[in-house]
Every structure is written in structure tokens, then in C-alpha cells.
Design an enzyme around this catalytic site. Structure first.
Site, short mmCIF file in Angstrom:
data_model
loop_
_atom_site.label_atom_id
_atom_site.label_comp_id
_atom_site.label_asym_id
_atom_site.label_seq_id
_atom_site.Cartn_x
_atom_site.Cartn_y
_atom_site.Cartn_z
N LYS A 1 -7.25 12.44 10.01
CA LYS A 1 -6.07 13.36 9.41
C LYS A 1 -6.16 13.92 8.29
O LYS A 1 -7.03 13.56 7.35
CB LYS A 1 -5.01 12.20 9.35
CG LYS A 1 -3.58 12.43 9.40
CD LYS A 1 -2.76 11.53 9.19
CE LYS A 1 -1.24 11.86 9.23
NZ LYS A 1 -0.32 10.47 9.39
N SER B 1 3.08 11.38 13.00
CA SER B 1 2.39 12.61 12.18
C SER B 1 0.92 12.77 12.68
O SER B 1 0.35 13.66 11.87
CB SER B 1 2.64 12.45 10.74
OG SER B 1 2.03 11.12 10.25
N SER C 1 3.01 6.79 12.89
CA SER C 1 2.29 7.78 12.94
C SER C 1 1.06 7.71 13.79
O SER C 1 0.19 8.77 14.02
CB SER C 1 2.36 8.53 11.54
OG SER C 1 3.45 9.05 11.12
#
Lengths: 573, 573
Positions: free
Chosen positions: A169, A245, A269
């Protein structure tokens, strides 16, 4: 990029962004020196030459949008990957790849190159990447191969993840790479000079980092969309969210562009993107995986008792275990001062009957038929295999109240830093941020209120604890969301995932079944208000899932339980 | 008791208490129905009859005070205990007692009775008890013995602590017993209807609770003194503090009236009493031992990142390990929802050379010569036995700044609940509470400040972490306090113990050496300001100590290190 920033300077928060052009936009950003990963063929020559610009993927939002469709088949149909590379990226588990590379049966340089190529293809279709480190990755892969050559394939190479490409990420720092996390204000920051603690740890175990992936503005929505990198699309249906996310990660893995990736999770997330894209993910108990050294979307130092965690996302349970057991050792604390330094425990495989609690949702967010069917089917199959199911509906505290309280914990900062960061660059919120309540000024957090919030939270935690002890539960089955992936900007509240962060229990998403109009029909209820609205045609074929929640700090026990669930749900009836 | 309350009603906070009479005061408290434990012979008939009153120990503070002296010898000189009972209470470790009771070589009823008697003697000398449960304890002991009889001494009896009397700080709840924690306002509360979580756990392992022990008003000072139970004295010198906040426990154990007890610790409350009375104690990493279900001296729900913990206090390292390994199992979480449910790990005994960091104090609280000598001698002996010492003075963050920051975390409650509780009963603060800064209104905690405090804290935590990793330290030697026990109300800041809570590392106190005017003289510095003032005559003979700090969550590793330190320091040179 600068052009974009300038164009945003005079836009007020409430004004919509001007309609972007179709296709792609070339944006000048002189500090970017990477192989082009734009979506226009002429930039994507594969030669890896250094260029002074990057292509930002922009998707038309209006009438020029192409009909929703899946792009999962494109990597194998494109001529970018050889058949060997297609096999590397789709026919093995991460665990198998590492073993083969350690033995010299596969070369890391081939594995890394294959995933770099497939990630490039994925990027052009779903806009999942933020930074690429392909050249460095391939160089490192060569070093890995040299070690194996010297060992004659009889050693462990460079570690437990020897030669394995791992995606990250964007919020993780990788030295030499920028970390904007999609904030325009952060574009002016210099590249990271140090690795995130987890990145350093995984490097020491032979992992190879080759790309970072997209995330939502503020990292607090389930729509991976920001003004720096644009929107990530769901490879199974471009009109749908890939989740958030960590939606860049899920889109990339679903496309085969990564075999395992690392996500963060404070309300879902790591799990929301997995359930949106038909993947596995594991949210550990807080503190087991190093979190430090990254870039946060808000203010540091929050006294919230809901802690963010890092978890892996991948294609099967065994790979998640490989990742977590590599990370969590007696050396983990040396990499991160805030880790709960408890080595991964070896627990025995499950041989006895398990007792599962079952939560079938909350009236305010009733389960869409595909999810109701998946949960029902999973519980039924587990029972058929001798396990017990204890219905918890009606016994547990109100999930909506818990969500409401959790949101207060998420917005304790009196300065509301995420909104300040947007303001600093004159950047407007993306639609999903605009819709969420974080920017709402009605809630004014105080220290006094926080004492009372903690007590309210403890009561909920105790209630769940007492239920689990009373009913001698090994795990709890529940939805991760009331639906499959949904169209962009329609995800809304994440009460079924945030519950688990609130409790600080470990939990995992296991993909199971797909939306099927015919099979789902018996689970349709005409007297409930589905949110977002349910439309069988729209969701057809999208992956469904179950969430399995373990007991706190019993991540190891949950992993063994997941293996049982994976096997049973994987079997045809 | 009521008489006392009434007498306090018209006293303003600033006015001193009226001088108490010499000897003891009989106070009516109709809800108290226990064998008398007063210090006047006529009440202490040993028959265990139920009486409607209790004697509160009151000590003259003025010219009628007898000269300071030790009372450690009195139990063996009094005629209360038989020689067998004296042997039971002084010749075994807790570990040995349990083994002998499990085998039937000793009867629990004899062991429990012996400790009840010795606790009664201790109470008359140092005023260490708050509640007694002698009759229930002896009844339970009989049940234990019956189990062993049935098993023929070949089983484990009722558990890992089969038949063992365990003493408890008053703040633990024991069903049927009142928990005032020394607040007059809490006298009106009914007896506890449930056990604290830890009490329930230990009961299930065969522990027998026979008394609760005294603590300071607010539990935030090192002087065990409150308006309900009066002041606990140090058995080694009645003019000195027994430490706090768990000073009733340390006084009782030092008197031989308990073999192992349970303390709480947020700034040193488990370790300060131990170092004041020449005992061993172990403060675990936060969350390993159940904390819930007791009575708190302040407001619940604090968002402070410095968490209170429970730790054992005893006479040797092995007994501390027995207690912690009994408490910390794969069942612990079932007793307490807030526990970090990680079973006690079996780690190998230390066979290699260890690396110890050494912290020799802070200029604002320079070490009294006996403590400087103990620390120097300990480090020297460890070196002589092949271990390495790394001097950390000058490398670590400022300990005084850490103490100042820690105090802010301790006083986050905008309502300042402890002071509200005193006001509610019109109760004046005891001198040590009057002296501390908690009642100071200058510090106004805010949520905004708390974010910044957390960041400041993280920096300190990271600095210590990095030093330990860089120097590959196994543990750190440091003082627990700059002095031995000190005269009443002179303890002051607890920076050397609070540091460890601030870091959330485990640490232990090991008693080592005694103040010795002649031997200490070379460690005297004429150019420092000792606080409290140093007077070699005054401190002569008081026990000195070292504190040994391990790494977070490595309580098990620290325990093995303590065994090494205990053995080396126990050996004569």
C-alpha cells in the site's frame, strides 16, 4: 502533476472537479524517474527507460464511460507476458514460489519480472499503482538468484520470503520512493530516506518490493480514489469499487499483478478490498505486525483505543500464514518499538469439532441476498462437517451503536488534520470523502467525552467476551459487508468490519460463492431497505465472502481455523 | 468508623487532623463482622468470634512516638505461633509449600492458619491489613486437604496454587468483602458481590485468600496511609514508609504474614513497597495479568497510554515465576476481556553471557550511597561472572522530563476524580497526598495536548528501543529508587520506577545489600543534593536493591535473567 495542482488551486471545496478528458492525461512531474506505467501504448514500451513524466490514469465520469465489465482475462490475452510468465503469476501459491526459488527451480529474476509485467498490465486497466520500483526489484532478484546458486539450492536463500515480489500500500515508506498517500499537499515532500519498519523486516527475509498501490484520499473510505493518482477500478467490474482503503492492492492482486500484498486496517481497510475483489485477507490483533515508519493520513498521537494494524492480502490461507509467521518472530520488536513482541506460536491443527458463533447482520444494513446465501451456506457446510453453530443475533450489543461510537474514536483530533491537509493544497475532497461524516463539525471531541467513550467501549468488549466464553466459541462467522463490491462511491458504513477493530480481535475474509440471481432469489426480502439498493442484475457474478473472527491474540488459532473453513468451503457439496 | 467520619465532617481540607490518642481507637462499624484484629490484647483472643466492631490502628505522630525500631523479630518471640507455624511461615518458599500440600506432606489448614496468625501479629505491629477472611480461608483449606486425601497425594490437588494462602492489596474485590481502598466515601458501599478477575482465576487454581492489605489514599503515593485504616509502618523501621501504593502487602510479607501477595503498579506501586521492605517483586508488561473487576481510586476510562498492571511481590524469584506462570495461560483471557491473551512461554534458562545496560541515576535525584554501592556491586559481580555491562548514562533521554510527562498522563482526568471523592466525604488529604502535585490545578489536560503528549512519549520509547537494539542488551540494571526506604512522607518522585511503566517494559526489584555506614562512605558525594536528605545513621541497616528491566512482552526472558542475577547476587564474594 504540477499542472494538476495548479488547476486545483482555484477550486473551492464544494465545486466539482472539471470533467477530465477521455483516456489519459500526461502530467509533468520532474522528480518522477521511473519506467512509464501510463495506459497509452506509446509510453508503455517495456524497455524500462527513465523518463521524466508519468501518466496519470483518468477515467471519464460522464456519458463517455464504457459499459461496466471485467478485465480479469486481459493479462492472459495480451502479448505482454510469455506463457511462462503467465504460469508464474497464476499457477503457484506464494509459498510454492518461495520454495521453488530457494531450491533454484525458479529464478527470482523471472518471478519478479513476470509480476512487474503483469502489474504494468493491471495498471493500464484498473489504475492500481502509485509508485513502481521495477528496476531496483529486478536487480535485487538477481542478487537472490546468485545466493541460491552459491548455496546450490540447498539453503534458505535470503530468508523466508526469498526472492518473492511483495506489493505495498502506498502508505508504507520505501527508501528512495515518494509517499504521497494521494494527498496533493504531500507531493512536495522528498522521497523517503528510510523504510517503514515492516518493509525493513521483510527485506531482511528476502522479500522484494516492486510497486506501491493506490488508496483513498484520507484513507478513510472504501473507494480508492484521490486527486493525485485518480480512481482504482475493480477488475471484476470497472464500474465497481475495488474497496478501500487498500483498493490498489486488491485490484492488483485480483489482476494477478501481485501474489501477496500488505494493507493497513483500522475499520476494514485490509478486508473490504479483499471482499470486493474475491481475495483472502487477515487482520491480525493490534500490535503484532510492525506499523511504524509509514506515512499517516491524519494526525499522529491519537489516544484512540482503536489501533490501526497491518495485515496481508492474498489468494489463500497458507500464503497469509507464510507472511504473518515471517513477520511475527522473536526479532520483530527489534524492528518496531511499538510491536507486541510475541513470536508466532505453533499451534496444533484443528482435529476436533469447532464452535462458531454466527452474526447475520443488523437491521439497518440487511445482508444482500448473495451475502446472506454465502453466510447461510458456509454455516450449513460447517455444520455438515461436524462443527457447531451458535446464533448470536439478539445476544450481541447493537452493531450500529458500535459503529457510531467507533466513528467518534476515528475523529478524535480537534484539529481534523485530514481536512487541514486538503485545505493546505486547496484540494477538494473526492466524492467518497465528501459523503462521509468525518468532516462533519457537529461532533466536538473532548477529553472528558473520551473517558466516557472508553467506558462505553469496554462494556461492548466485555459483552462480546462474555458471550464467547459462555458459549465456548472458537470463532465467529459474520459478514464483512452487507453486499459484494458495490458501484463507486456507494459503499457507506463499514460496520461489519469496524466491529472487529473495535473489539481488537483478529479476523479474516474468505471469498466464498458469487452473486447468482437464481440461487440468491430465496434470500431476497421484500420488506427490508437494502443499502446500497440491491439489484440482482447489477451484482451478478461478483464474489461473495464470509468473515471469520477469532479471539484476541489468538491469531495463530484463527489461522488454523481458517484452514478448516477454507477447505470445507472450497469443497463442492 | 462512623465516629471518625463524623469527626471529619467539619474539617476543611487545609486544617490538620486533630492529634489522635496514643495506642488505639475503637471505632464502631456495624457492617464489619470479622474476628477482631485490633492491636489490644483483649480483643485479640484468637477465637475467631464474630464481633461488631473493629480496632483501627492509630499511631501517635507527636512526642509520644516511640523511637524507630524494627519489629521483624517479634513474631518468633511472641507466643502466638507454635514452632511448627513459625517454620511454615518462614522456612519454605511458596513453591515448596504448594508441592508439600499437593503431596499431603503439609496440610493446607495448618499453612493457612499459620499465616492467619502471623498476619494477625503483623497487623498489631505495622497496621498492614484492611480486611480479614480468616474463617473462610480456613474452611477452604479444609476442602483442599480433603481433595489431597482423596487423591492420596498423587495429584495436583485443586490447582497450581493448591492450598496456598495469597494476600491481596485492598483494591482487589473479593466477594462478600468490602473494598474501600481507604476512601471514607467508599465506606457506604456494600460488600463486593463478585471477585476481581484475577481473584477468580487464582481461586480456580487453588489459591486461598485470607486478607487484604492497606494502601495510600488515592493509591498515588509511596506512603500507605489513609483516613480509614491509618498508616502502615515499615517493619524494619517503624519510622519509615513501607512503600506504596502496595505498602500493606510489603509490610505483611516482610513480617512473614504472607508468602506471596498481589500488587498493582502504574508508577512503581508493586516495586516501591518491595524495595522499601527488602522483598522481590515483578511488574509484568501491561495486559498480561488480569486487571479488571477491582476498585479504582480515580475515574475509569482514562485514555492514558500508561496502563496499570498487576504484579506479584514475594521472597524469591522462583515464587514470582510460580505466580505469573499460574496466572498467564491459554485460559487467562477467559477470566478478563482486557488481557493480552498470550500464554506464559517456556524459554530456555540463560546459558550464555548476558549484556546489561546500566543506568546510574539522574542528577536531580542522585543515588544515596547505599543504593549507589548496591548498583555498583551488582554490576561488578555480574561482570565477574562473565556478563557484560554497557553504561547508558548520557545516552538515554532525560529521566526527569520523562517523569514530568508521566505525571501528566497520570492526571488526565478533567474532573480530577480522586479529589472529588475526598470532597464528597469531607475527607482531608493525607500528608503524602497533600504534598503531591496531583491536586495542582495548574495543569489543565486537553485532548489536543494529549496528541502531543503521545508523540513525545513515542519518541522516548523509540530512543530506549533503539539503544537496546543497538547495544544488543538483554536487560537494564537501574535503581528502583534513589534511596532505601525513607522516613514517612518523604518519598517524593518515583522517576526510576515510573520510567518502566512509561516504557511498558517488565521489570523487577531484587533486594541486595543493606545500608552500611562504613561500606557506603566511599559512595558519598559531597557536591550533590540528596533528596530526601542522606543521613548514614538514619538509614543504617535498611535493605538496598537493584531494579532489573527486561524487554517488552519478554517477561519470560526477564524471569530467567532474574534467576541468574538472584544467584550471583546471593553468592558471597
Amino acid at each position: 502533476m504540477y499542472a494538476r495542482i495548479r488547476s486545483l488551486e482555484n477550486i473551492s471545496r464544494s465545486a466539482p472537479l472539471p470533467s477530465p478528458p477521455i483516456g489519459w492525461t500526461r502530467v509533468h512531474a520532474s522528480r518522477v524517474k521511473h519506467p512509464c506505467i501510463g495506459n497509452h501504448p506509446e509510453e508503455n514500451d517495456g524497455k524500462g527507460e527513465e523518463v521524466e513524466w508519468r501518466c496519470s490514469f483518468v477515467r471519464p465520469e460522464g456519458v463517455w464511460r464504457i459499459p461496466s465489465h471485467s478485465v480479469l482475462h486481459i493479462p492472459s490475452q495480451s502479448s505482454v507476458l510469455t506463457s511462462h510468465e503467465l504460469a508464474i503469476t497464476s499457477s503457484y501459491t506464494a509459498t510454492q514460489l518461495v520454495e521453488k526459488m530457494q531450491k533454484g527451480e525458479l529464478k527470482s529474476v523471472d518471478v519478479v519480472t513476470a509480476f512487474c509485467k503483469r502489474a504494468s498490465v493491471a495498471q493500464q486497466l484498473v489504475n492500481c499503482l502509485t509508485e513502481v520500483m521495477f528496476e531496483e526489484a529486478i536487480e535485487r532478484a538477481k542478487e537472490c538468484d546468485e545466493v541460491v546458486e552459491r548455496e546450490g539450492g540447498r539453503g534458505k536463500g535470503l530468508g523466508k520470503l526469498h526472492g518473492l515480489p511483495v506489493s505495498l500500500k502506498d502508505s508504507f515508506n520505501v527508501r528512495g520512493t515518494t509517499t504521497t498517500i494521494g494527498y496533493i499537499d504531500f507531493l512536495s515532500r522528498p522521497p523517503a530516506t528510510t523504510d517503514s519498519n515492516l518493509v525493513a523486516l521483510l527485506r531482511s527475509e528476502g522479500a522484494i518490493f516492486y510497486c506501491k498501490t493506490n488508496l483513498p484520499q484520507t484513507m478513510m473510505t472504501a473507494d480508492t480514489h484521490n486527486n493525485v493518482f485518480g480512481r482504482t477500478l475493480n477488475p471484476l467490474n470497472l464500474g465497481f469499487t475495488a474497496g478501500g482503503s487498500t483498493g490498489g492492492e486488491s485490484a492488483l492482486i485480483a489482476m494477478g499483478g501481485s501474489i501477496i500484498g500488505l494493507a493497513t486496517d483500522i475499520a476494514g481497510s485490509c478486508r473490504i478490498p479483499a471482499l470486493c475483489c474475491g481475495l483472502f485477507s487477515f487482520k491480525p490483533s493490534a500490535g503484532r505486525v510492525p506499523f511504524g515508519g509509514g506515512v499517516a493520513p491524519g494526525r499522529l498521537g491519537s489516544p484512540s483505543s482503536i489501533a490501526p494494524v497491518v495485515g496481508p492480502m492474498g489468494r489463500n490461507v497458507r500464503d497469509l500464514e507464510l507472511m504473518l509467521s515471517t513477520i511475527i518472530t522473536d526479532k520483530t520488536w527489534e524492528f518496531d518499538e511499538s510491536v507486541v513482541g510475541v513470536p508466532w506460536r505453533k499451534v496444533e491443527p484443528v482435529t476436533q469439532s469447532l464452535r462458531f458463533g454466527l452474526i447475520r447482520g443488523h437491521p439497518k444494513r440487511p445482508l444482500h441476498p448473495p451475502i446472506a446465501r454465502a453466510l447461510h451456506s458456509a454455516a450449513t457446510r460447517l455444520k455438515e462437517h461436524g462443527h457447531e453453530i451458535v446464533l448470536l443475533d439478539g445476544l450481541i450489543p447493537d452493531l450500529w451503536d458500535i459503529w457510531t461510537l467507533a466513528c467518534k474514536f476515528f475523529s478524535l483530533d480537534p484539529k481534523n488534520m485530514p481536512m487541514e491537509i486538503l485545505k493546505a493544497a486547496g484540494e477538494p475532497p473526492v466524492p467518497s470523502v465528501e459523503k462521509m461524516s468525518m468532516g462533519d463539525n457537529k461532533w466536538e471531541p473532548t477529553l472528558d467525552a473520551l473517558f466516557d467513550m472508553n467506558i462505553a467501549k469496554w462494556k461492548v468488549v466485555k459483552k462480546f467476551h462474555d458471550l464467547i466464553v459462555e458459549h465456548q466459541l472458537d470463532a465467529v462467522l459474520l459478514p464483512g459487508f452487507q453486499a459484494t463490491a458495490v458501484p463507486h462511491d456507494q459503499y457507506g458504513e463499514a460496520l461489519y468490519t469496524a466491529l472487529v477493530n473495535f473489539l481488537n480481535y483478529p479476523s479474516a475474509i474468505i471469498p466464498y460463492l458469487e452473486a447468482n440471481k437464481q440461487l440468491d432469489e430465496p434470500f431476497f426480502k421484500s420488506d427490508v431497505a437494502y443499502e446500497p439498493p440491491y439489484n440482482a442484475e447489477l451484482f451478478e457474478g461478483m464474489p461473495a465472502h464470509v468473515q471469520v473472527m477469532g479471539k484476541p491474540m489468538q491469531d495463530e488459532e484463527l489461522m488454523e481455523i481458517l484452514k478448516v473453513v477454507e477447505e470445507i468451503l472450497g469443497k463442492n457439496t
